[in-house]
Write a protein that holds these residues in place. Structure first.
Motif, short mmCIF file in Angstrom:
data_model
loop_
_atom_site.label_atom_id
_atom_site.label_comp_id
_atom_site.label_asym_id
_atom_site.label_seq_id
_atom_site.Cartn_x
_atom_site.Cartn_y
_atom_site.Cartn_z
N LEU A 12 0.82 -1.21 0.00
CA LEU A 12 0.00 0.00 0.00
C LEU A 12 0.85 1.26 0.00
O LEU A 12 0.52 2.24 -0.67
N THR A 13 1.96 1.23 0.72
CA THR A 13 2.85 2.39 0.75
C THR A 13 3.45 2.63 -0.63
O THR A 13 3.49 3.78 -1.11
N GLU A 14 3.88 1.57 -1.28
CA GLU A 14 4.42 1.72 -2.63
C GLU A 14 3.32 2.19 -3.60
O GLU A 14 3.56 3.05 -4.45
N ALA A 15 2.12 1.65 -3.45
CA ALA A 15 1.02 2.02 -4.35
C ALA A 15 0.63 3.48 -4.19
O ALA A 15 0.36 4.17 -5.18
N ILE A 16 0.62 3.99 -2.97
CA ILE A 16 0.24 5.39 -2.77
C ILE A 16 1.29 6.32 -3.37
O ILE A 16 0.96 7.33 -3.99
N VAL A 17 2.56 5.96 -3.24
CA VAL A 17 3.64 6.77 -3.81
C VAL A 17 3.61 6.70 -5.34
O VAL A 17 3.70 7.72 -6.03
N THR A 18 3.44 5.52 -5.88
CA THR A 18 3.40 5.34 -7.33
C THR A 18 2.24 6.11 -7.95
O THR A 18 2.38 6.76 -8.99
N THR A 19 1.09 6.05 -7.30
CA THR A 19 -0.08 6.76 -7.80
C THR A 19 0.11 8.27 -7.71
O THR A 19 -0.24 9.01 -8.63
N TYR A 20 0.74 8.73 -6.64
CA TYR A 20 1.03 10.16 -6.49
C TYR A 20 1.96 10.63 -7.61
O TYR A 20 1.73 11.67 -8.22
N VAL A 21 3.00 9.87 -7.88
CA VAL A 21 3.96 10.23 -8.93
C VAL A 21 3.24 10.29 -10.29
O VAL A 21 3.48 11.21 -11.08
N ALA A 22 2.35 9.34 -10.55
CA ALA A 22 1.59 9.36 -11.82
C ALA A 22 0.69 10.59 -11.89
O ALA A 22 0.59 11.23 -12.94
N LEU A 23 0.06 10.95 -10.78
CA LEU A 23 -0.78 12.15 -10.75
C LEU A 23 0.07 13.39 -10.98
O LEU A 23 -0.29 14.25 -11.79
N ALA A 24 1.20 13.47 -10.30
CA ALA A 24 2.09 14.63 -10.46
C ALA A 24 2.54 14.77 -11.91
O ALA A 24 2.56 15.88 -12.46
N GLU A 25 2.87 13.66 -12.55
CA GLU A 25 3.30 13.68 -13.95
C GLU A 25 2.16 14.14 -14.86
O GLU A 25 2.36 14.95 -15.76
N ALA A 26 0.96 13.62 -14.64
CA ALA A 26 -0.19 14.00 -15.47
C ALA A 26 -0.48 15.49 -15.35
O ALA A 26 -0.80 16.15 -16.34
N LEU A 27 -0.37 16.03 -14.15
CA LEU A 27 -0.69 17.44 -13.94
C LEU A 27 0.29 18.38 -14.65
O LEU A 27 -0.06 19.52 -14.97
N THR A 28 1.48 17.89 -14.94
CA THR A 28 2.45 18.73 -15.67
C THR A 28 2.07 18.85 -17.14
O THR A 28 2.61 19.71 -17.84
N LYS A 29 1.14 18.01 -17.62
CA LYS A 29 0.72 18.04 -19.02
C LYS A 29 -0.45 18.99 -19.28
O LYS A 29 -0.87 19.15 -20.42
N LEU A 30 -0.98 19.59 -18.22
CA LEU A 30 -2.08 20.54 -18.39
C LEU A 30 -1.61 21.77 -19.14
O LEU A 30 -0.41 22.09 -19.11
N PRO A 31 -2.51 22.49 -19.80
CA PRO A 31 -2.12 23.71 -20.52
C PRO A 31 -1.36 24.70 -19.63
O PRO A 31 -0.40 25.32 -20.07
N VAL A 32 -1.81 24.83 -18.40
CA VAL A 32 -1.07 25.58 -17.39
C VAL A 32 -0.63 24.52 -16.37
O VAL A 32 -1.42 24.11 -15.52
N PRO A 33 0.62 24.04 -16.50
CA PRO A 33 1.06 22.92 -15.67
C PRO A 33 0.93 23.19 -14.17
O PRO A 33 1.16 24.30 -13.71
N ILE A 34 0.53 22.15 -13.45
CA ILE A 34 0.49 22.19 -11.99
C ILE A 34 1.62 21.29 -11.51
O ILE A 34 1.73 20.15 -11.94
N THR A 35 2.45 21.82 -10.63
CA THR A 35 3.58 21.07 -10.11
C THR A 35 3.32 20.68 -8.67
O THR A 35 3.08 21.55 -7.83
N LEU A 36 3.36 19.39 -8.41
CA LEU A 36 3.23 18.88 -7.05
C LEU A 36 4.62 18.66 -6.46
O LEU A 36 5.57 18.41 -7.21
N PRO A 37 4.74 18.73 -5.14
CA PRO A 37 6.05 18.46 -4.52
C PRO A 37 6.56 17.08 -4.88
O PRO A 37 5.80 16.11 -4.94
N ARG A 38 7.86 17.02 -5.15
CA ARG A 38 8.52 15.73 -5.45
C ARG A 38 9.85 15.69 -4.73
O ARG A 38 10.34 16.70 -4.27
N GLY A 39 10.43 14.53 -4.69
CA GLY A 39 11.75 14.42 -4.09
C GLY A 39 11.90 13.09 -3.39
O GLY A 39 10.96 12.30 -3.33
#
Length: 124
Positions: A12-39
């Protein structure tokens, strides 16, 4: 704690992180990109706050309602799963049923992210 619980915790811990990373990546593709914290170090409160902010600001994006709905759904599902996981991780005896509930909510988030990514890729 049982081996089964330890395995579910890791999954579950890996799944929550993996899903967050996928969401963060998708949001960068918006016309006005949204950047979520990463690291390398994720602070759960910072992440849930950032994803909550996405829900608040997505209506201001120059995108159609279908894309907005997928961003909104993915963000809300992810936040729900993150909050449920936080409770589950701190439970004295984590429930198998609660673990499955978390997994189902994460699957809904992942499904919304997949559809969002497909829509955004078509617009490129």
């Amino acid at each position: 704690m049982s081996d089964e619980t330890d395995e579910m915790r890791a999954f579950l811990t890996e799944a929550i992180v993996t899903t967050y990373v996928a969401l963060a990546e998708a949001l960068t593709k918006l016309p006005v990109p949204i950047t979520l914290p990463r690291g390398p170090v994720f602070q759960s409160k910072e992440l849930t706050s950032a994803v909550s902010r996405v829900v608040e600001i997505i209506k201001d994006q120059p995108i159609d309602m279908e894309i907005q709905a997928h961003v909104w759904g993915a963000s809300l599902y992810w936040n729900a799963a993150a909050r449920l996981l936080g409770v589950w991780l701190h439970a004295e005896e984590p429930s198998k049923v609660a673990a499955v509930e978390i997994e189902l909510v994460l699957n809904d988030a992942a499904d919304a992210i997949l559809h969002l990514t497909e829509l955004l890729d078509r617009q490129e």
